[in-house]
Design an enzyme around this catalytic site. Structure first.
Site, PDB file in Angstrom:
ATOM      1  N   CYS A 220      35.694  37.523  34.333  1.00 43.04           N
ATOM      2  CA  CYS A 220      36.160  38.845  34.688  1.00 43.04           C
ATOM      3  C   CYS A 220      37.624  38.744  35.074  1.00 43.04           C
ATOM      4  CB  CYS A 220      35.333  39.354  35.868  1.00 43.04           C
ATOM      5  SG  CYS A 220      35.905  40.919  36.506  1.00 43.04           S
ATOM      6  N   HIS A 221      38.411  39.742  34.667  1.00 42.13           N
ATOM      7  CA  HIS A 221      39.855  39.645  34.908  1.00 42.13           C
ATOM      8  C   HIS A 221      40.301  40.345  36.187  1.00 42.13           C
ATOM      9  CE1 HIS A 221      39.713  43.255  31.999  1.00 42.13           C
ATOM     10  NE2 HIS A 221      39.285  43.558  33.186  1.00 42.13           N
TER      11      HIS A 221
ATOM     12  N   ASN B  63      28.698  43.930  32.066  1.00 44.04           N
ATOM     13  CA  ASN B  63      28.359  44.353  33.421  1.00 44.04           C
ATOM     14  C   ASN B  63      26.971  44.954  33.444  1.00 44.04           C
ATOM     15  OD1 ASN B  63      30.629  43.629  34.846  1.00 44.04           O
ATOM     16  ND2 ASN B  63      31.748  45.491  34.232  1.00 44.04           N
TER      17      ASN B  63
ATOM     18  N   HIS C 170      33.503  41.623  41.264  1.00 36.55           N
ATOM     19  CA  HIS C 170      34.020  42.936  41.652  1.00 36.55           C
ATOM     20  C   HIS C 170      34.051  43.129  43.167  1.00 36.55           C
ATOM     21  CE1 HIS C 170      33.023  44.830  37.455  1.00 36.55           C
ATOM     22  NE2 HIS C 170      34.053  44.003  37.426  1.00 36.55           N
TER      23      HIS C 170
END
Lengths: 465, 465, 465, 465
Positions: B179-180, B157, B216
């Site tokens: 990304c999870h 990140n 995000h």
């Protein structure tokens, strides 16, 4: 219309908001000075008496010996009547009254939200738009029915959403919006030229600029006078006056006049972005986060501009009503001086009497890169013989475009919300406005209150409990 | 690489940040469970000893009887050495140390700016990006030189700017970011299915979603399980739990854990926008105006999520260092359980061992309408035989797109500022961040302080007086 | 440059192809008539003697009493010398000689392919382009090095590919291409106005048109004179003269002159597409399938236009060489009449001496919808104070756009082929040309032969066996 | 629909063209083999008896012991009846009869225009489209009214214009077009793998390809089997068989069969463009200039493909009618073998029973760059749980895109012409077709004749004298 000897006769102009004691008088003056065109101006207003007063005032003007442009003024009882046969339509209305505007501008102050104008963006601008859009839906439908080929010039605020609504309802409309804010920036550049280079009294038309942005948040990324790069001149000018501010005339002190500023907001934006914001500081300050320039009255004073109160507007209206009476009785007469507006020059160019390039508000069809297709933007455009074609204006710097897009998307959302009467959608625009820097809960309370205050104009809305 | 009997041998993976005590161990576990691929993992880290520890840990794992995937782990002294001959490159680094991160996250608190993560956007995310971008410039150049055909998977990140930098420097790179966070939202939908419809334990892979947005701050506008429209299920679920919040496991109380939330931010966004925000509340809250969810610690508590402090991270690191020692000596052993990460499945799909559709971060080439070409976005993509092709994901609602674009433009500005080492440009991104809700003057002071605190990583910058 | 009293002094113009016995003389005449600008014209030509002759001719002109615009002409030995310090660069060269052009135009006749000009598209235009592009690569590089801020005006054909090459090599170049073909169509509209409406002698500048397309295949979709819709007037005119053709002057009979036509191609295109093709019929016929207007000499006669032979061009050159001698000795003198070219007016507008709107060739940045970004297109543009901004011109009808795009893509392919010296790529453009209506086998033979004939200018090419 | 135990019951499929003796039988077979879905197939055909025959045939099949997928077949008297309650709609009709098709294919031969299929593009394809579009207007309107949420699968040609019409009339339709031509190219790549690399019997599903273009003129720019780059394998294959041609099975000699080719057209296109044309040679040849592969029967023979005559089709229909009788009486039974069609797999994926990636025809929303938004294109797409999302497929090389765009614009023009019944507009598409290589005069005669021959289906048209 008839063309003879380079003149055009029998033109019909419909003036919606024809009872106006401001814009309508400017138009009368400008028409009176112009000898190449003549015809009839049909004045329509929801206040018929006001339109009728202007009929009397206008016709008296036409009778004067020193007037070259002879027009017949005629008040109309209905919108339809005014539009039938119109070659041009001018829209210059006050959406609602100053009572609604009082709520737009001042209701948010309880939550610490200050607005310097409150008619374009900000909580006031959004609520004004919700009230105005249905009026423009009606106007667009009436134009579609009665004079689909007419050229339509809008002066009403919120400019962007007014023009955007016209195109949403009647996509073939030949409409554009006019605003003189950019002219003021050209004049400021002329002052800078004098101050920095010692070149005096350059008329604004000779300041060649590239314009791009949205109304009241327009930008100049290239300015030139002959071989002089005005971007560089302006940089020196800004550096010189950044702290003190710059006010051109002694009697126009920003502290005494809610319309004047010392240009410090404009200077600050230039230092951060490298391009020139081309509107008055009062407008510019409303397009950016509230904590920058509009945090509280003290911050506003530091940045040396004014908050225009609606009580001032109400006083001013009284003065204009008085003047109207004097003009009607002949006690007072118009001076035939320069108004600084371009409407008549635009009309002439559209009639084929000489080309004109100036800035207008129109849907984006590629004149600006990086702004969605169809959003109403402000750029230069070429008026030439029944054609109006925007000039390709390029792209704003990313950091400026971001500020502009935030408003563009908010405007699109506001439009959809107004058309659907959708409270949630409207509220999502409201809380994304850069001036609405309060909690979601407070924002909801404020929004409801403001809608309540204008609900007379929100037919069909359900304001949520 | 060699292909035999449906297996692939002699694969080389370069792991940049190979000393990691988290992601690296997950990879080891996932590789150990997979029998169809094998080869060498080259571990590079600026902390060589950490990489060497992982070499020992990894090779010990490969020796275990119960391990199906046998890999050789090898610490490398230089980045070049690790990249040479690599088929895959994994990037998972900590840019700077937790001391810099302490400044990123906590320095703004003096001005009343609270951040729940501080590594993606917000003042912390921007400063972290300025520090990280030069590192990714170096990595991109090294990949270009040493393994231009390798597939590059980034976990670092700020995800968007890391991937964006790789493509800016080496446009032909075959890179994507994983990304999870979206998986977590699929799991929440599975919970909603259970809660509302009584259908239990649906695995997240069977929750079919359309994903679009940026890392995000990703959104789901269509979700389905078999014939069930999960958008409708979720609506009922949100209405049920909006006030109370929803926490799935008793021991995961949001009040005790800075990583857990009660999903109230997500619910609130859904009610306003009608689409599902697909990331943890701690991340989501940072992408919208600070006065919404992050005004002050009390507001954060009302919205039922946590602020992850850097002191917690420092403590956590100590625990992981302890664990590293135990793993190295064999005192502790990895459990071969599901990590929930998809890296190994992606690698297999790229090797041609079965197709995979999952969400990834890649430059926008049309997979999302309404977001600039080239900006890094997160959508579903098809992994299939050395090809990775985004799935066309449509368009966000205007009011959501506006929030997303504000960040996209800020990221583009931050990238340019980092590449040019341009303080003014960086500052223009900083003050446009939705969390920076302070005066221009304070913002300038804060920004300078934060840059000072990370100046070790800002080679060539001139931080203005 | 110096600005005094509305005049500009000490301008430097570099003229590449300065030995020309045509365009250069026109420029001299136009400069001589214009009193507001003065300076030096530096003449560069690969034939130095020709440039030197023009130096003598130009300076003699400047000495004349009746000449208002006084310029110093100076032949230069090198390209560099001519470009250093240039404010404007004019490019007007003959790429190769008439011997190469003889092959371009006439070699295809063996296969039944007839060309009326052969310098723009068609087999001749493509091969000419392959020869010309390397020259423009050199010119672009020299401008980039020696006068990157100069305005560059190109007159050379193939116009589109010349301008496109300049931008490919030096994207920041301030270049545009000028062509008078559209003016001819304005004059035709003026004739139609006279013929149909009885309005005489309307100057072409008052015929307001919207222009869009590519050079020599430009279209007008809106034309107006004052309140008269010229699209409607033209329709009547076309219907009247479709069969007979229309030739304006008795002595300009199309049968006797390879440059004149009876406009039947233009009329036929209008009837099919509803928009006005704005170039000479000889050019238009080459942009569409060969079996339409150029099947064989008989078909050409039916459509009443001429095939310009290269032997005619060679004869014409002899005449111009004779004239050059007479001008040099003073035996003959220029008449200071209207040349119909706009170069000098454009230069004045770029210097800030009054705005100008006219049609130019520039990369598409949105001025035409439906044509790829970056392709060179012809539209109106605004010249104003060191800025040149295309006017938004809309979109061609689909069926016309299809014809235009076929050429646009062929031009892009030709450019890439020329830069890479790629025979296969070039051949793929060649066989997609609408005039190459022969078998693939014959096309290959013809293409090789044509390349052989111009191989002196194809440095680095490998013409396949 | 009901979901239980991983199966879906009570599905309703409407089959328009349900009297078909080809596609309908394939569907029956495929449904019979699939146990996870069941329900009703409603057969609608303008020939009710044919639909009724298929009802009998289908229900007999469902009774068989060896059939796993049990469906009820039901002939419907009206389109409305078949559509009401439909979850899926399959459209597979013959627009007009083989008599009209005889004119489409063979009328142009008088002018030396040969067509190998005549149902997609070329003069035959255009006239077929003019006849078919009104039928699809009706179908689209009926779907909009009776089953707006149904998934619609089209098999009818001209594929592109059929799908395009559905979206034009009902933009929210969930329609796509399926075609097996690309599968054939995957099989050819499998053959090449065997021939060049010795790897045998790779199923086409394991040949991973990127697909982009328009139906019957689709292209593959990336093909891979595990770690093998099939573009390179294919290159060797093409070089080996360019002259001789390649025919896979002894009994499928191209000389004896109007459907088989020796792939020489495909090979030739590959050598020129470097990408793989992914349709049968008979189709490909019709998309490019007629003088390339279809100049005359001799040229066709040289390129080793066949012209499919309509008399052959008429004979074939007789055979199928005979078979229909035998199937109806039970004299003959379906073999439950692989049909090679994907309809049933697509239906399953849309029902949420497993994802599927395959090539489909849908409006371009960005899946291909360089082709207009909204035009129907063929690319891979992801079928997943009631969603169908195209996969981003990139961009064709410029020289190929040019060929594709010519057809795309012709198709758009044909659509508009059909909707407006506009002869001139339709003719402008006709003369721009690459096979119409004749004079404008002859083209007009031919076009009128062809329209006359199909005028029964051209309600409201005025065929010009």
């Amino acid at each position: 219309m008839r063309y003879t000897d380079g003149k055009v006769h029998d033109i019909t102009i419909a003036y919606i908001g024809g009872g106006s004691r401001g814009w309508a008088w400017n138009l009368m003056t400008d028409l009176a000075k112009e000898e190449s065109i003549s015809g009839t101006v049909k004045l329509y207003d929801i206040d018929y008496d006001a339109a009728h007063d202007n009929e009397i005032i206008g016709n008296a003007l036409s009778m004067r010996q020193d007037v070259k442009g002879k027009w017949l003024y005629k008040a109309c009882e209905t919108l339809e009547e005014s539009l039938k046969g119109a070659d041009f339509v001018i829209i210059s209305i006050l959406p609602g009254t100053f009572d609604e505007m009082e709520s737009d501008v001042h209701a948010p102050e309880k939550y610490g939200i200050y607005q310097s104008v409150g008619d374009t963006v900000g909580p006031g601008g959004i609520v004004r738009a919700l009230r105005t859009i249905p009026m423009f839906v009606d106007i667009a439908n009436a134009i579609k029915e009665h004079c689909p080929d007419a050229w339509v010039i809008n002066y009403t605020n919120p400019m962007t959403l007014c023009v955007r609504t016209l195109y949403e309802i009647f996509p073939q409309i030949k409409a554009f919006g006019c605003c003189h804010e950019v002219f003021g920036t050209q004049k400021l550049l002329s002052r800078a030229l004098q101050d920095i280079e010692g070149i005096e009294n350059v008329p604004r038309e000779e300041i060649k600029i590239n314009v791009l942005g949205i109304n009241h948040f327009t930008w100049i990324d290239n300015a030139r006078y002959k071989d002089i790069d005005l971007m560089y001149v302006y940089k020196q000018f800004v550096n010189k006056y950044y702290e003190s501010g710059f006010v051109s005339d002694a009697n126009n002190n920003w502290m005494n006049n809610s319309f004047v500023s010392a240009e410090r907001v404009k200077f600050d934006l230039f230092l951060r972005y490298g391009v020139i914001a081309a509107a008055g500081d009062r407008h510019l300050a409303e397009f950016v986060p509230g904590y920058w320039y509009l945090k509280d009255p003290e911050t506003v004073r530091e940045w040396m501009f004014g908050l225009t109160t609606v009580s001032w507007r109400k006083e001013d209206l009284k003065r204009r009503l008085e003047r109207s009476k004097r003009l009607k009785t002949g006690e007072e007469k118009f001076e035939l001086k320069e108004t600084g507006e371009e409407g008549v020059r635009q009309i002439k160019a559209l009639l084929g009497l000489g080309d004109l390039v100036t800035n207008v508000n129109m849907p984006n069809h590629g004149q600006i890169e990086g702004i969605p297709y169809g959003a109403v933007v402000e750029t230069n455009a070429l008026f030439s013989g029944n054609k109006l074609k925007p000039v390709l204006s390029g792209k704003l710097p990313d950091n400026v475009n971001s500020l502009v897009l935030r408003q563009v998307y908010n405007q699109e959302t506001t439009l959809k919300a107004a058309l659907k009467r959708d409270f949630d959608l409207a509220f999502s625009a409201f809380v994304n406005d850069p001036l609405v820097t309060i909690s979601l809960k407070d924002a909801k309370k404020l929004f409801k209150e403001m809608l309540e205050n204008t609900k007379k104009y929100l037919d069909g809305w359900k304001i949520k409990a």
